[in-house]
Design a protein around this motif. Sequence first.
Motif, PDB file in Angstrom:
ATOM      1  N   ALA B 139      15.873 -18.432 -13.543  1.00  0.00           N
ATOM      2  CA  ALA B 139      14.886 -18.495 -13.780  1.00  0.00           C
ATOM      3  C   ALA B 139      13.585 -18.635 -13.062  1.00  0.00           C
ATOM      4  N   ALA B 140      13.444 -19.967 -13.265  1.00  0.00           N
ATOM      5  CA  ALA B 140      12.454 -20.466 -12.103  1.00  0.00           C
ATOM      6  C   ALA B 140      12.653 -19.719 -10.436  1.00  0.00           C
ATOM      7  N   LEU B 141      13.510 -20.336 -10.171  1.00  0.00           N
ATOM      8  CA  LEU B 141      13.482 -19.638  -8.712  1.00  0.00           C
ATOM      9  C   LEU B 141      13.581 -17.784  -8.253  1.00  0.00           C
ATOM     10  N   MET B 142      14.165 -17.509  -8.592  1.00  0.00           N
ATOM     11  CA  MET B 142      13.982 -15.949  -9.078  1.00  0.00           C
ATOM     12  C   MET B 142      12.206 -15.157  -9.261  1.00  0.00           C
ATOM     13  N   ALA B 143      12.289 -15.925 -10.563  1.00  0.00           N
ATOM     14  CA  ALA B 143      10.442 -15.621 -10.349  1.00  0.00           C
ATOM     15  C   ALA B 143      10.194 -16.112  -9.128  1.00  0.00           C
ATOM     16  N   THR B 144       9.876 -17.231  -8.624  1.00  0.00           N
ATOM     17  CA  THR B 144       9.255 -17.974  -7.553  1.00  0.00           C
ATOM     18  C   THR B 144       9.540 -17.031  -6.558  1.00  0.00           C
ATOM     19  N   ALA B 145      10.658 -16.181  -6.244  1.00  0.00           N
ATOM     20  CA  ALA B 145      11.280 -15.340  -5.301  1.00  0.00           C
ATOM     21  C   ALA B 145      10.009 -13.774  -5.542  1.00  0.00           C
ATOM     22  N   LEU B 146      10.727 -13.530  -6.639  1.00  0.00           N
ATOM     23  CA  LEU B 146      10.063 -12.030  -6.824  1.00  0.00           C
ATOM     24  C   LEU B 146       8.378 -11.857  -7.353  1.00  0.00           C
ATOM     25  N   VAL B 147       7.952 -12.919  -7.304  1.00  0.00           N
ATOM     26  CA  VAL B 147       6.501 -13.216  -7.532  1.00  0.00           C
ATOM     27  C   VAL B 147       5.880 -13.730  -6.067  1.00  0.00           C
ATOM     28  N   THR B 148       6.723 -14.399  -5.121  1.00  0.00           N
ATOM     29  CA  THR B 148       6.118 -14.670  -3.837  1.00  0.00           C
ATOM     30  C   THR B 148       6.234 -13.174  -3.161  1.00  0.00           C
ATOM     31  N   SER B 149       7.091 -12.358  -3.060  1.00  0.00           N
ATOM     32  CA  SER B 149       7.587 -11.830  -2.382  1.00  0.00           C
ATOM     33  C   SER B 149       6.242 -10.603  -2.763  1.00  0.00           C
ATOM     34  N   THR B 150       6.927 -10.359  -3.532  1.00  0.00           N
ATOM     35  CA  THR B 150       5.140  -9.009  -4.194  1.00  0.00           C
ATOM     36  C   THR B 150       4.129  -9.117  -3.952  1.00  0.00           C
ATOM     37  N   VAL B 151       3.381 -10.368  -3.634  1.00  0.00           N
ATOM     38  CA  VAL B 151       2.213 -11.271  -3.564  1.00  0.00           C
ATOM     39  C   VAL B 151       1.964 -10.087  -1.925  1.00  0.00           C
ATOM     40  N   VAL B 152       2.941 -11.029  -1.011  1.00  0.00           N
ATOM     41  CA  VAL B 152       3.138 -10.503   0.117  1.00  0.00           C
ATOM     42  C   VAL B 152       3.223  -9.521  -0.033  1.00  0.00           C
ATOM     43  N   SER B 153       3.874  -8.666  -0.202  1.00  0.00           N
ATOM     44  CA  SER B 153       3.828  -6.856   0.362  1.00  0.00           C
ATOM     45  C   SER B 153       2.852  -6.872  -0.680  1.00  0.00           C
ATOM     46  N   ALA B 154       2.251  -6.777  -1.238  1.00  0.00           N
ATOM     47  CA  ALA B 154       0.494  -5.859  -1.801  1.00  0.00           C
ATOM     48  C   ALA B 154      -0.140  -6.520  -0.819  1.00  0.00           C
ATOM     49  N   VAL B 155      -0.813  -8.076  -0.447  1.00  0.00           N
ATOM     50  CA  VAL B 155      -1.142  -7.588   0.689  1.00  0.00           C
ATOM     51  C   VAL B 155      -1.227  -7.337   1.831  1.00  0.00           C
ATOM     52  N   TRP B 156       0.291  -6.420   1.864  1.00  0.00           N
ATOM     53  CA  TRP B 156       0.715  -6.055   3.347  1.00  0.00           C
ATOM     54  C   TRP B 156       0.606  -5.067   2.722  1.00  0.00           C
ATOM     55  N   PHE B 157       0.706  -4.730   2.278  1.00  0.00           N
ATOM     56  CA  PHE B 157       0.235  -3.109   1.563  1.00  0.00           C
ATOM     57  C   PHE B 157      -1.031  -2.672   1.630  1.00  0.00           C
ATOM     58  N   VAL B 158      -2.174  -3.461   0.845  1.00  0.00           N
ATOM     59  CA  VAL B 158      -3.241  -3.450   1.084  1.00  0.00           C
ATOM     60  C   VAL B 158      -4.176  -3.055   2.526  1.00  0.00           C
ATOM     61  N   ALA B 159      -3.613  -4.669   3.534  1.00  0.00           N
ATOM     62  CA  ALA B 159      -3.954  -3.997   4.621  1.00  0.00           C
ATOM     63  C   ALA B 159      -3.309  -3.266   5.809  1.00  0.00           C
ATOM     64  N   MET B 160      -2.383  -2.580   5.334  1.00  0.00           N
ATOM     65  CA  MET B 160      -2.364  -1.276   5.938  1.00  0.00           C
ATOM     66  C   MET B 160      -2.899  -0.307   5.678  1.00  0.00           C
ATOM     67  N   ASN B 161      -3.024  -0.038   4.201  1.00  0.00           N
ATOM     68  CA  ASN B 161      -3.341   1.579   3.688  1.00  0.00           C
ATOM     69  C   ASN B 161      -4.613   1.073   2.850  1.00  0.00           C
ATOM     70  N   GLY B 162      -5.325   0.314   2.393  1.00  0.00           N
ATOM     71  CA  GLY B 162      -6.240  -0.201   1.791  1.00  0.00           C
ATOM     72  C   GLY B 162      -6.441   0.073   0.664  1.00  0.00           C
ATOM     73  N   TYR B 163      -7.008  -0.714  -0.334  1.00  0.00           N
ATOM     74  CA  TYR B 163      -6.451  -1.008  -1.298  1.00  0.00           C
ATOM     75  C   TYR B 163      -7.203   0.524  -2.639  1.00  0.00           C
ATOM     76  N   SER B 164      -7.598   1.575  -1.716  1.00  0.00           N
ATOM     77  CA  SER B 164      -7.276   2.983  -2.734  1.00  0.00           C
ATOM     78  C   SER B 164      -5.572   3.273  -3.118  1.00  0.00           C
ATOM     79  N   GLN B 165      -5.021   3.108  -2.250  1.00  0.00           N
ATOM     80  CA  GLN B 165      -3.569   3.808  -1.953  1.00  0.00           C
ATOM     81  C   GLN B 165      -2.327   2.640  -2.469  1.00  0.00           C
ATOM     82  N   LEU B 166      -2.596   1.715  -3.103  1.00  0.00           N
ATOM     83  CA  LEU B 166      -2.354   0.486  -3.524  1.00  0.00           C
ATOM     84  C   LEU B 166      -1.781   0.832  -5.478  1.00  0.00           C
TER      85      LEU B 166
END
Lengths: 324, 291
Positions: B139-166
């Motif tokens: 569970a820890a391995l999966m949570a680490t993977a998903l939380v990390t990738s989610t954070v990176v994806s969200a930051v990346w998304f905001v950087a490209m599209n702006g916070y309002s698009q999130l």
Amino acid sequence: MSHISWPDGGADWAVEATGLVKRYGRRPVLAGLDLHVPRGGVHGLLGPNGSGKTTSIRILLGLVRANSGTVRLLGHEVPRALPAVIGRVGAIVESPRFAPRMTGRHNLDVLADSIDVSRRRVTEVLLEVGLAADADRDFGTYSLGMKQRLAIAATLLKRPDLLIFDEPTNGLDPVGIRDIRATMRDLADAGITVLVASHILSEIEQIADSVSIVAQGRVVAEGPMKRFLSGVAPHVRLGISRPVEAAEVLQRGGWRVEPAEGGLRVHGRDGAPPDVAEIARQLGRADLWPDHLSLDRESLERVFLDLTAGADLVGAQGRHREVS
Amino acid sequence: MSVLRAELSRLRYRRRTLWSLVGVLVISLMVPALWMDGARPLGAADHAEAAAILATIPPGECADCRASDYLRTPWTFGDVVNSGLMPYAVMMGALALLIVLLYVSSDLRSGAISTQLTFTPRRWVLVVARTAVAALFGAALMATALVTSTVVSAVWFVAMNGYSQLDASSDLLALVLSASFYGAVLGAVGALLTVLLGGASGAGALLAGVFAANVLALWIGDQVKTPAWVLHLMPAQQGIALLDGSVEVVGTYGDVLYEITRVEAVAYHLVATVLVAAVTIPLFERRDIKN
């Protein structure tokens, strides 16, 4: 069973096994083994490789299930009541087995946690076995002697009443062997019953107070060491180029002589140990000059050979000896 | 509880545990690069590409066609979750399983389990504790993977599209929780099978075989004709339902023939774990430990 039995017909047993039978597939390993280990002192379980010593010990510890037979450990029937008694039993089965990529201390911490023993006790036992300085190194980097000491430390976590060692000096250097033997003797002197399985005669002869001899899956004799050794006096091993003439001279002198590999075996007169200097003098007067003359004490080996009718074992000098 | 505490200590003291988590973290930091290009907003290059496609259509063949018809549709954050993170969770499941199998089997290989059994003679207690810790590790391995990738994806998304698009994605939390649960189940089943079969290779081969047979059956078989109960028993279908929310098989006329819901998938995985435990524990109790 060829008995050298226990005095008074019985005792308070630390280990009592009756009729143990174990087969791996079709291969029989134990064929009705009866074992008695008295409380207190060191008890040797002596037998050649493959005689069933390790399997017996694994059955005592519940690691292997016997096909039939009963075992009582400190009065508790095992494996049924093993959880009740295991806290008083420490054991090292064959080589010490720990996680190689964990430090010695961490390996002990895990075991200590599983029996609710404090970290302070872990430090104490590491000090007791002289491993405190190396406790934070990976187990995989330890020498064999250090691994054995860590295994002893693990057994001491429990403050045991019974310690079981299986071939504890295998692969150790002479200093390591001396240390482990001294440790076992010290533990026995501290009131712990020590059961040590070994195929090394001299080891058992040096440290054991009592012994069970195992051959082909059975105990063929057991009893106090004194009873094994009584009546078997030391003898002189004589290497000489003219053994027939030498035998005649010595027999005329009253010694009992029998042929042996490379020469003669000379027994004392009237049950007394033979006098090496006197034998040399008698031979010299007859112009017979020995190549080799030594006083041997391999009495347990003789008993063993008599009982097992020939088996592989390591002799008193620690060398592998083929007996046919 | 003392055996469980010992198993937690063992997990903590193994350097492999930390390095596995660090490895998963590093992979999960980088892997969003595989899908985040889909969330990039439209730019001049996209318009030029659409115009180029339109130009390849012979005159008169499509009078109503416009360049805008050939523009790609940038992903919403919900698309990132469903089309980026969800497949990654499936892949991570395989990796987490492998890591847990190797973790559990190392004790069997070294023979340390013999030593542990001289301290813990109740074997079922040891198996249950070790399984629980393997589940936690998975569970820890999966949570680490998903939380990390989610954070990176969200930051990346905001950087490209702006916070309002999130936009809010109701699937995200469910995915992270489901993936963690899936990691726990894979860890538990992997640990039990490793104990049952005496090593990671046997357990890994068995699990890989089951999943491969499942995927092959789905690929070459006719899902419409296959009895629904067979499809309900397939671990791959149930795994996808757990991570994706549901699996539906649609008939020729668009009717839903059957559906595996997330709730069913959770129940399936719990029952599967209990069944594997019910087989493993009695067999391990009777097994001779010879090393």
